[in-house]
Design a protein around this motif. Structure first.
Motif, PDB file in Angstrom:
ATOM      1  N   PHE A 120      56.029 -30.564   8.617  1.00  0.00           N
ATOM      2  CA  PHE A 120      54.598 -30.557   8.346  1.00  0.00           C
ATOM      3  C   PHE A 120      54.150 -31.772   7.530  1.00  0.00           C
ATOM      4  O   PHE A 120      52.951 -31.951   7.299  1.00  0.00           O
ATOM      5  CB  PHE A 120      54.205 -29.267   7.619  1.00  0.00           C
ATOM      6  CG  PHE A 120      54.349 -28.036   8.476  1.00  0.00           C
ATOM      7  CD1 PHE A 120      53.298 -27.585   9.252  1.00  0.00           C
ATOM      8  CD2 PHE A 120      55.552 -27.348   8.522  1.00  0.00           C
ATOM      9  CE1 PHE A 120      53.427 -26.460  10.062  1.00  0.00           C
ATOM     10  CE2 PHE A 120      55.700 -26.217   9.317  1.00  0.00           C
ATOM     11  CZ  PHE A 120      54.639 -25.781  10.093  1.00  0.00           C
ATOM     12  N   SER A 132      53.242 -22.513  19.743  1.00  0.00           N
ATOM     13  CA  SER A 132      53.055 -21.606  18.609  1.00  0.00           C
ATOM     14  C   SER A 132      54.390 -21.075  18.094  1.00  0.00           C
ATOM     15  O   SER A 132      54.480 -20.608  16.954  1.00  0.00           O
ATOM     16  CB  SER A 132      52.148 -20.438  19.008  1.00  0.00           C
ATOM     17  OG  SER A 132      52.747 -19.647  20.013  1.00  0.00           O
ATOM     18  N   ILE A 141      54.240 -29.455  16.085  1.00  0.00           N
ATOM     19  CA  ILE A 141      52.873 -29.418  15.582  1.00  0.00           C
ATOM     20  C   ILE A 141      52.259 -30.812  15.459  1.00  0.00           C
ATOM     21  O   ILE A 141      51.056 -30.999  15.698  1.00  0.00           O
ATOM     22  CB  ILE A 141      52.785 -28.664  14.222  1.00  0.00           C
ATOM     23  CG1 ILE A 141      51.334 -28.575  13.733  1.00  0.00           C
ATOM     24  CG2 ILE A 141      53.684 -29.305  13.183  1.00  0.00           C
ATOM     25  CD1 ILE A 141      50.385 -27.876  14.684  1.00  0.00           C
ATOM     26  N   ASN A 183      57.501 -24.866  15.848  1.00  0.00           N
ATOM     27  CA  ASN A 183      56.633 -25.573  14.922  1.00  0.00           C
ATOM     28  C   ASN A 183      56.965 -27.048  14.753  1.00  0.00           C
ATOM     29  O   ASN A 183      56.150 -27.803  14.206  1.00  0.00           O
ATOM     30  CB  ASN A 183      56.652 -24.884  13.551  1.00  0.00           C
ATOM     31  CG  ASN A 183      56.001 -23.511  13.606  1.00  0.00           C
ATOM     32  OD1 ASN A 183      55.332 -23.169  14.573  1.00  0.00           O
ATOM     33  ND2 ASN A 183      56.212 -22.717  12.563  1.00  0.00           N
ATOM     34  N   GLN A 216      48.921 -19.439  16.374  1.00  0.00           N
ATOM     35  CA  GLN A 216      48.712 -20.881  16.350  1.00  0.00           C
ATOM     36  C   GLN A 216      47.747 -21.274  15.237  1.00  0.00           C
ATOM     37  O   GLN A 216      47.914 -22.321  14.596  1.00  0.00           O
ATOM     38  CB  GLN A 216      48.190 -21.369  17.698  1.00  0.00           C
ATOM     39  CG  GLN A 216      48.104 -22.882  17.827  1.00  0.00           C
ATOM     40  CD  GLN A 216      49.447 -23.555  17.634  1.00  0.00           C
ATOM     41  OE1 GLN A 216      50.462 -23.111  18.151  1.00  0.00           O
ATOM     42  NE2 GLN A 216      49.451 -24.635  16.864  1.00  0.00           N
ATOM     43  N   VAL A 272      49.640 -21.678  12.116  1.00  0.00           N
ATOM     44  CA  VAL A 272      50.382 -22.948  12.058  1.00  0.00           C
ATOM     45  C   VAL A 272      49.445 -24.062  11.595  1.00  0.00           C
ATOM     46  O   VAL A 272      49.797 -24.862  10.723  1.00  0.00           O
ATOM     47  CB  VAL A 272      51.004 -23.279  13.429  1.00  0.00           C
ATOM     48  CG1 VAL A 272      51.692 -24.646  13.385  1.00  0.00           C
ATOM     49  CG2 VAL A 272      51.991 -22.205  13.859  1.00  0.00           C
TER      50      VAL A 272
END
Length: 526
Positions: free
Chosen positions: A465, A212, A218, A215, A503, A506
């Motif tokens: 991301f 968390s 992820i 990132n 989290q 995220v």
């Protein structure tokens, strides 16, 4: 008396002279220090019924359960060698378990070149001709769990292969996902600690403090929370090398590469519920499934691919090619087949052939080189050092780790030095000079860097991301539902509301639908 004494002296002297002459002749036949080990090796396949019980020094002993004592009711004696030897060895039977990848199984087989692709880009002899086979040993494992953990738990899996090439050992290490947890290698111990037992409770902690707060992980988090995080044993999963290497053909011709191995059995995963049931019914399912398949002649195989990128392409690529949290999309950098791995032989002794097996991505022949990937650079040291800790400074002399070509250097002595290189000098002597193989290419100008040394830590950006969003959008509706369910099942066990909330945010940043669904499932308001 005098005569007899003189005669005895003369006769003894004559015998001594004769004995010396015989000894001189016998000395021309040097003692082979490996005679004993060769004898033990020759007995490996003998049945117990063909042998008699002995102590470890080879001395016959009447009964393995027998001890020496005073009478039948008195105390034991220190001279009870069998008992003392047995107990002292028993409490030393285990080498330290791997800090990560502790639980696993393995087998033997070969790597076979199936195309000329690798030979077009690398001078390594292992790729020199189509059809060439190189013997190897494979190991498959979970990552975070300890030696007694179940094979079916939600975790990243590892695949590792030790190729015994004519130019030395070549080790390949993979995980069953195309991304990695970290790109800053100093974070790695923390990333692993966060998935292990809590220092106070000694149970696994579902409070995902690490992921968390970092990132860049992820993408791997989402991959692990999909059904790919619970593969059906070891045979039905593929592997990605995640790190970037270099393949060198000549001083003027080199490229960047990434490895992928694809299961020829196809991909088969457990659902979260199936994995829980399998862990309860047979926690060793992965190890047993691999063993049973090979024993039945159902030999598993993996096709090996390279992704290839020129230095010019690397400079203009959408991501930093030295960032292992990013994969190279196959649409942009296609997979090119180089060969196939096939496993055909189970270990005869698991400890000797699998538990003592050690890998290091630093083990490469000429024609393959590391890149400047910082995680890879750290692994070049850490993997070898882990083996020095586990099985000793001479771990590469263990039969399972030993290369097939001659080894000659100045690394001598230390615990368990099976092959101490005889009487050759333990330094670079000018009287008995060790030869030097010519350097096959000059790579001094392959990578040129400018700038001073800095203290550096990467910062997560929006680019971290991109791949998670692409991955989420490419999942089927069922796979999306499973990812959400699996995440809720695990994250819902986190006792820290702040961590659950963080989290969920995220996940929301990846995709609003994903974040909202998980937040609802773990009772978090975004």
């Amino acid at each position: 008396m005098y005569f007899s004494g003189l005669a005895a002296l003369l006769l003894t002297g004559a015998a001594t002279v004769a004995h010396a002459g015989q000894a001189k002749r016998d000395a021309s036949l040097p003692y082979n220090i490996f005679q004993g080990t060769n004898e033990q090796d020759s007995l490996v396949d003998d049945l117990s019924s063909q042998l008699d019980y002995t102590l470890s020094g080879g001395q016959p002993y009447p009964n393995p359960y027998m001890s020496e004592r005073l009478g039948t009711t008195g105390p034991l004696l220190i001279s009870s060698n069998n008992l003392i030897e047995s107990l002292s060895h028993f409490v030393r039977e285990r080498v330290p378990e791997r800090t990560i990848h502790a639980k696993g199984g393995g087998a033997h087989g070969w790597f076979e070149v199936t195309t000329p692709v690798a030979a077009n880009y690398s001078m390594a002899d292992v790729f020199s001709e189509v059809g060439k086979r190189t013997p190897l040993t494979a190991r498959f494992s979970t990552t975070a769990g300890d030696l007694g953990s179940a094979d079916s738990v939600r975790d990243v899996r590892a695949l590792a292969f030790k190729l015994r090439t004519e130019e030395g050992i070549l080790d390949w290490v993979f995980v069953n996902q195309p991304s990695f947890w970290v790109r800053d290698p100093a974070k790695f111990p923390s990333a692993m600690h966060s998935q292990k037992r809590d220092p106070q409770t000694n149970v696994f902690n579902y409070n995902v403090h690490y992921i968390s707060a970092n990132n860049e992980s992820i993408y791997m988090t989402m991959l692990t929370m999909s059904d790919a995080g619970t593969p059906y044993g070891f045979r039905y999963m593929s592997g990605w090398g995640v790190n970037t290497f270099r393949a060198v053909k000549t001083a003027e011709s080199w490229v960047y590469i990434k490895y992928t191995v694809t299961s020829d059995q196809g991909i088969k995963n457990n659902t979260n519920s199936e994995a829980i049931v399998q862990a309860g019914e047979n926690p060793d399912f992965g190890v047993q499934d691999l063993f049973d398949a090979i024993e039945a002649g159902d030999y598993p195989s993996w096709t090996v691919y390279w992704q290839i990128m020129t230095p010019e392409q690397a400079e203009n690529f959408q991501y930093n090619i030295f960032d292992p949290t990013k994969e190279w999309p196959v649409e942009d950098v296609p997979l090119q087949e180089i060969g196939r791995i096939t496993l055909v032989q189970n270990p005869t002794n698991f400890f000797a052939e699998i538990e003592q097996l050690g890998f290091s991505p630093a083990s490469m022949p000429y024609g393959l080189e590391p890149s400047e990937d910082p995680v890879l650079q750290a692994r070049l040291f850490a993997y070898n050092d882990a083996q020095r800790y586990r099985t000793g400074v001479n771990s590469k002399q263990l039969p399972i780790n030993c290369p097939l070509n001659p080894v000659a250097n100045f690394e001598r002595d230390g615990a368990m030095a099976f092959n101490n290189q005889g009487k050759r000098p333990n330094f670079w002597s000018q009287q008995d000079t060790l030869g030097l193989a010519p350097r096959p290419y000059n790579d001094d100008n392959h990578t040129i860097w400018t700038g001073g040394a800095v203290m550096y830590l990467s910062t997560p950006t929006e680019a971290d991301f991109d791949l998670p969003r692409t991955y989420w959008n490419g999942l089927s509706e069922q796979d999306q539902e499973h990812l959400i369910y699996n995440t809720i099942w695990h994250l819902g066990q986190a006792t820290d509301l702040a961590i659950r909330t963080k989290q969920c945010k995220v996940f929301y940043h990846v995709n609003a639908t994903l974040g909202e669904a998980i937040a609802k499932g773990v009772n978090v308001t975004l």
